[in-house]
Write an enzyme that holds these catalytic residues in place. Structure first.
Site, PDB file in Angstrom:
ATOM      1  N   SER A 188       0.843  -1.187   0.000  1.00  0.00           N
ATOM      2  CA  SER A 188       0.000   0.000   0.000  1.00  0.00           C
ATOM      3  C   SER A 188       0.886   1.247   0.000  1.00  0.00           C
ATOM      4  O   SER A 188       1.673   1.430  -0.920  1.00  0.00           O
ATOM      5  CB  SER A 188      -0.965  -0.041   1.190  1.00  0.00           C
ATOM      6  OG  SER A 188      -2.002   0.894   1.025  1.00  0.00           O
ATOM      7  N   GLU A 317      -8.884  -4.401  -4.501  1.00  0.00           N
ATOM      8  CA  GLU A 317      -8.376  -3.603  -3.391  1.00  0.00           C
ATOM      9  C   GLU A 317      -9.484  -2.806  -2.693  1.00  0.00           C
ATOM     10  O   GLU A 317      -9.529  -2.712  -1.473  1.00  0.00           O
ATOM     11  CB  GLU A 317      -7.311  -2.624  -3.907  1.00  0.00           C
ATOM     12  CG  GLU A 317      -6.163  -3.255  -4.683  1.00  0.00           C
ATOM     13  CD  GLU A 317      -5.040  -3.766  -3.800  1.00  0.00           C
ATOM     14  OE1 GLU A 317      -5.175  -3.664  -2.561  1.00  0.00           O
ATOM     15  OE2 GLU A 317      -4.048  -4.257  -4.354  1.00  0.00           O
ATOM     16  N   HIS A 409      -7.909  -5.532  -0.273  1.00  0.00           N
ATOM     17  CA  HIS A 409      -6.712  -4.836   0.193  1.00  0.00           C
ATOM     18  C   HIS A 409      -6.174  -5.513   1.454  1.00  0.00           C
ATOM     19  O   HIS A 409      -6.937  -5.842   2.364  1.00  0.00           O
ATOM     20  CB  HIS A 409      -7.068  -3.380   0.493  1.00  0.00           C
ATOM     21  CG  HIS A 409      -5.905  -2.460   0.590  1.00  0.00           C
ATOM     22  ND1 HIS A 409      -4.952  -2.355  -0.397  1.00  0.00           N
ATOM     23  CD2 HIS A 409      -5.526  -1.580   1.576  1.00  0.00           C
ATOM     24  CE1 HIS A 409      -4.043  -1.449  -0.042  1.00  0.00           C
ATOM     25  NE2 HIS A 409      -4.367  -0.979   1.146  1.00  0.00           N
TER      26      HIS A 409
END
Length: 490
Positions: A188, A317, A409
């Site tokens: 991320s 995600e 995610h």
């Protein structure tokens, strides 16, 4: 090897004591810079003062993440204290300077405003088992780390990454690591950090390979950074300069930075629209100094071309977020919803045709995939294409969690670290996550860190080539064009 009660290592500022846990040792909370408080609050990182005797490195150091938000996807604790610039080292061969083991340096995520290197998911035990010395690093977050401040050095969080990598170069031999074989990795915002460093002239020579998981690039424009800084100063009631911001308590700025960056609209699509239009509010800024130009432009110009790179994303995600409002979105035609997100008609038709399976799952699923593609997956294609002939491998993490039905995610992180038994993994991966998938993904990471080859053909040799981890049984492990569904957005 005989294990002594207290492994002790000599590093540049002094000796540190770690703790054995099974076949490896952990040294945590070692400062790589002085505490960024007082006159050093908005300064570039300053090397730590030397110490006498043996310093205990038995407890995680203070974190820049000040408040534990509770039930986050990854457990990332907030630890109080001033000395927030520290590293954690996990090694199977402490004090064996001739071991020359490959090194992994991991940068945590959290949108550049949160996250912690003290997560149990980031423990290096599995990598240690496979002969890799593992380091996790901290850095200043949010406005303190990345906000524009007149009279202060830019990109202070980026400077923290550089300082931590220089610490690794100077000290990792003492932990059995090879400073010439350092792979940086992150997920991320941490993945965005990896790409930022890859494209940064000042970072060249500090690492030899890179792996970016779900990279969230910021590349904040200078004009936006100045506007946000002025807005924050106005909210705090101070002058928009170093003296003004220094007069505001850190926690107050943390609270106000959320308000400064929040969209004005209450529309459920407003947060997505803001990300699509403006990107992340806080993060590395194109300052003309450390970041002379946007990252992908720098990569296209050849910066970092000699560094092997693996990058990829999960398939969905953002979909868990849009899934929360699927009942409100059910009555909204998907084409209309994409139009509201300003996807022009021709690209809209092309995109929907390429994403027919997602379209059958409803408007929320398409919008989640569109946000995923626009913010994460399209950058995989752009970075891989920008690197031309440079050694580049691309993957997708496609396994859908039984918890919510998405490859969302952070879902790939415990598989990459091979830590499926760690706390709260079950909350996002279910009670019986497939260990074979962890063995495959983690094994590829180890192979790359050790030999600069994750085990499938490069994108640079055949653009589109993508390793698919955890896909449907009928899908081949290696797809010839694994990111075809995002081509309309490239």
């Amino acid at each position: 090897m005989t294990q002594h009660p207290d492994p002790i290592v000599q590093i540049t500022p002094g000796r540190v004591r770690g703790a054995w846990r099974g076949g490896s040792a952990a040294f945590v909370g070692i400062p790589f810079a002085q505490a960024p408080v007082g006159d050093l609050r908005f300064a570039a990182p300053v090397p730590p003062e030397p110490w006498d005797g043996v310093r205990d490195a038995l407890d995680y150091g203070a974190t820049a993440n000040r408040t534990d938000p509770g039930d986050t996807l990854i457990p990332e604790p907030a630890i109080p204290g001033d000395s927030t610039l520290n590293v954690n080292v996990f090694t199977p061969r402490p004090a064996q300077s001739d071991a020359a083991l490959p090194v992994l340096v991991y940068i945590h995520g959290g949108g550049y405003i949160a996250g912690s290197p003290a997560s149990p998911w980031y423990d290096g035990a599995a990598f240690n088992r496979d002969g890799v010395v593992t380091v996790t690093i901290s850095y200043r977050l949010g406005f303190d780390g990345f906000g524009h401040i007149s009279g202060a050095p830019s990109n202070r969080g980026v400077r923290d990454w550089l300082a931590a990598l220089k610490w690794v170069r100077e000290n990792i031999t003492a932990f059995g690591g090879d400073p010439a074989r350092v792979t940086i990795a992150g997920q991320s915002a941490g993945g965005g950090a990896v790409l930022t460093l890859l494209g940064m002239p000042a970072a060249q020579g500090l690492f030899s390979a890179a792996w970016a998981l779900s990279a969230a690039l910021a590349d904040v424009a200078p004009e936006r950074a100045r506007t946000l800084s002025a807005k924050l100063a106005n909210l705090a009631g101070v002058a928009p300069n170093r003296a003004g911001f220094s007069s505001v308590p850190e926690q107050e700025l943390v609270d106000l930075q959320r308000a400064a960056a929040a969209p004005d609209s209450k529309d459920p699509l407003a947060p997505i629209q803001s990300l699509l239009d403006d990107g992340l509010a806080w993060g590395p800024m194109v300052d003309g100094d450390l970041l002379p130009r946007p990252t992908i432009e720098s990569i296209r110009a050849g910066t970092g071309s000699g560094i092997p790179l693996v990058l990829g994303t999960t398939d969905d995600e953002f979909t868990a977020l849009t899934d929360r409002v699927k009942n409100r979105l059910r009555i909204v035609p998907v084409s209309l919803a994409l139009g509201r997100l300003r996807l022009e008609p021709a690209k809209r038709r092309e995109y929907l045709a390429a994403n027919a399976p997602q379209r059958r799952r409803g408007t929320a699923a398409v919008l989640g995939r569109f946000a995923t593609d626009s913010i994460f997956r399209v950058k995989v294609v752009r970075v891989a294409d920008a690197r031309a002939d440079a050694a580049t491998w691309v993957y997708r993490f496609a396994w859908r969690s039984p918890v919510n039905g998405w490859a969302g995610h952070c879902l790939d992180v415990p598989f990459w670290f091979d830590c499926l038994d760690a706390e709260r993994v079950g909350a996002i991966a279910g009670e019986e996550p497939p260990r074979a998938l962890a063995a495959a993904l983690h094994g590829s990471a180890v192979s790359f860190i050790r030999d600069n080859d994750p085990g499938w053909p490069t994108w640079s040799a055949s653009p589109g080539t993508t390793r698919v981890f955890g896909g449907d049984a009928y899908r081949p492990d290696v797809a010839t064009d694994g990111y075809a569904s995002v081509r309309a957005l490239v």
